[in-house]
Design a protein around this motif. Structure first.
Motif, short mmCIF file in Angstrom:
data_model
loop_
_atom_site.label_atom_id
_atom_site.label_comp_id
_atom_site.label_asym_id
_atom_site.label_seq_id
_atom_site.Cartn_x
_atom_site.Cartn_y
_atom_site.Cartn_z
N ASP A 19 0.82 -1.28 0.02
CA ASP A 19 0.34 -0.46 0.12
C ASP A 19 0.46 1.29 -0.19
O ASP A 19 1.85 1.53 0.89
CB ASP A 19 -0.63 0.12 1.13
N LEU A 20 0.42 2.02 -1.24
CA LEU A 20 1.55 3.40 -1.32
C LEU A 20 0.24 4.66 -0.28
O LEU A 20 -0.44 4.74 -1.11
CB LEU A 20 1.89 4.05 -2.38
N LEU A 21 0.77 4.98 0.86
CA LEU A 21 -0.55 6.30 1.55
C LEU A 21 0.44 7.94 1.45
O LEU A 21 1.68 7.84 1.64
CB LEU A 21 -0.85 5.55 2.70
N PRO A 22 -0.11 8.77 1.12
CA PRO A 22 0.38 9.43 1.12
C PRO A 22 0.80 9.89 2.34
O PRO A 22 0.23 10.14 3.30
CB PRO A 22 -0.97 10.78 0.74
N LEU A 23 2.11 10.35 2.63
CA LEU A 23 3.41 10.79 3.16
C LEU A 23 2.46 11.50 3.94
O LEU A 23 2.52 13.01 4.05
CB LEU A 23 4.70 10.77 2.73
N HIS A 24 2.52 11.68 5.52
CA HIS A 24 2.47 12.25 6.63
C HIS A 24 2.85 12.38 7.49
O HIS A 24 4.37 11.32 7.50
CB HIS A 24 0.64 11.61 6.92
N PRO A 25 3.24 13.72 7.93
CA PRO A 25 3.85 14.15 9.67
C PRO A 25 3.45 12.98 10.64
O PRO A 25 4.78 11.74 10.59
CB PRO A 25 4.00 15.01 9.73
N ASP A 26 2.28 12.17 10.71
CA ASP A 26 2.62 11.08 11.66
C ASP A 26 3.27 9.51 11.06
O ASP A 26 3.31 8.66 12.31
CB ASP A 26 0.75 10.69 12.13
N HIS A 27 3.22 9.57 10.41
CA HIS A 27 4.21 8.20 9.55
C HIS A 27 5.34 8.01 9.97
O HIS A 27 6.19 7.56 9.85
CB HIS A 27 4.21 8.73 8.23
N ALA A 28 6.49 9.23 10.98
CA ALA A 28 7.36 9.72 10.82
C ALA A 28 8.09 8.54 12.45
O ALA A 28 9.22 8.62 12.49
CB ALA A 28 8.04 10.66 11.54
N ALA A 29 7.18 8.89 12.94
CA ALA A 29 7.71 7.52 14.08
C ALA A 29 7.26 6.08 14.10
O ALA A 29 8.46 5.85 14.67
CB ALA A 29 6.61 7.56 15.15
N GLU A 30 6.99 5.44 12.88
CA GLU A 30 6.99 4.23 12.75
C GLU A 30 8.50 4.26 11.36
O GLU A 30 9.17 3.20 11.85
CB GLU A 30 5.45 3.59 12.11
N LEU A 31 8.76 5.19 10.84
CA LEU A 31 10.05 5.30 10.12
C LEU A 31 10.86 5.63 10.18
O LEU A 31 12.21 4.94 9.73
CB LEU A 31 9.42 6.20 8.71
N ALA A 32 11.05 6.40 11.56
CA ALA A 32 12.44 6.49 11.94
C ALA A 32 13.20 5.57 12.16
O ALA A 32 14.42 5.32 11.48
CB ALA A 32 12.16 7.67 12.81
N PRO A 33 12.90 4.82 12.94
CA PRO A 33 13.46 3.59 12.80
C PRO A 33 13.51 2.45 11.61
O PRO A 33 15.04 1.59 11.15
CB PRO A 33 13.25 2.21 13.99
#
Length: 93
Positions: A19-33
């Motif tokens: 799934d490609l989801l429009p990038l949102h600031p809320d994705h940062a916590a999961e993507l940082a690691p």
């Protein structure tokens, strides 16, 4: 002030596995690691960012390019089977 609304707005996309989801600031916590491996940055440049810095970056990207002639489209990539974000995809036009 120029209109910064893009001519193209990223929409969710679905493939057989992703799934490609429009990038949102809320994705940062999961993507940082996910993006924290310094070896990854050998190829993409820069250095790993912590979640707050990544959140700020994603907020800037979500606001769109300051140049109205340039479109930024960014997605978070979710591996559906795992239910986890595994990276990002970016397009600049």
């Amino acid at each position: 002030m120029p209109d910064r609304s893009p001519a193209f707005t990223p929409r969710p996309l679905r493939t057989a596995r992703l799934d490609l989801l429009p990038l949102h600031p809320d994705h940062a916590a999961e993507l940082a690691p996910v993006l924290a491996d310094p070896a990854l940055h050998t190829y993409i440049g820069g250095e790993p960012l912590d979640a707050p810095a990544l959140r700020e970056r994603y907020a800037r990207w979500a606001a769109g390019s300051p140049d109205p002639r340039v479109v930024w489209a960014n997605w978070a990539v979710r591996l559906r089977e795992a239910g986890a974000l595994v990276g990002t995809v970016q397009v600049t036009a």
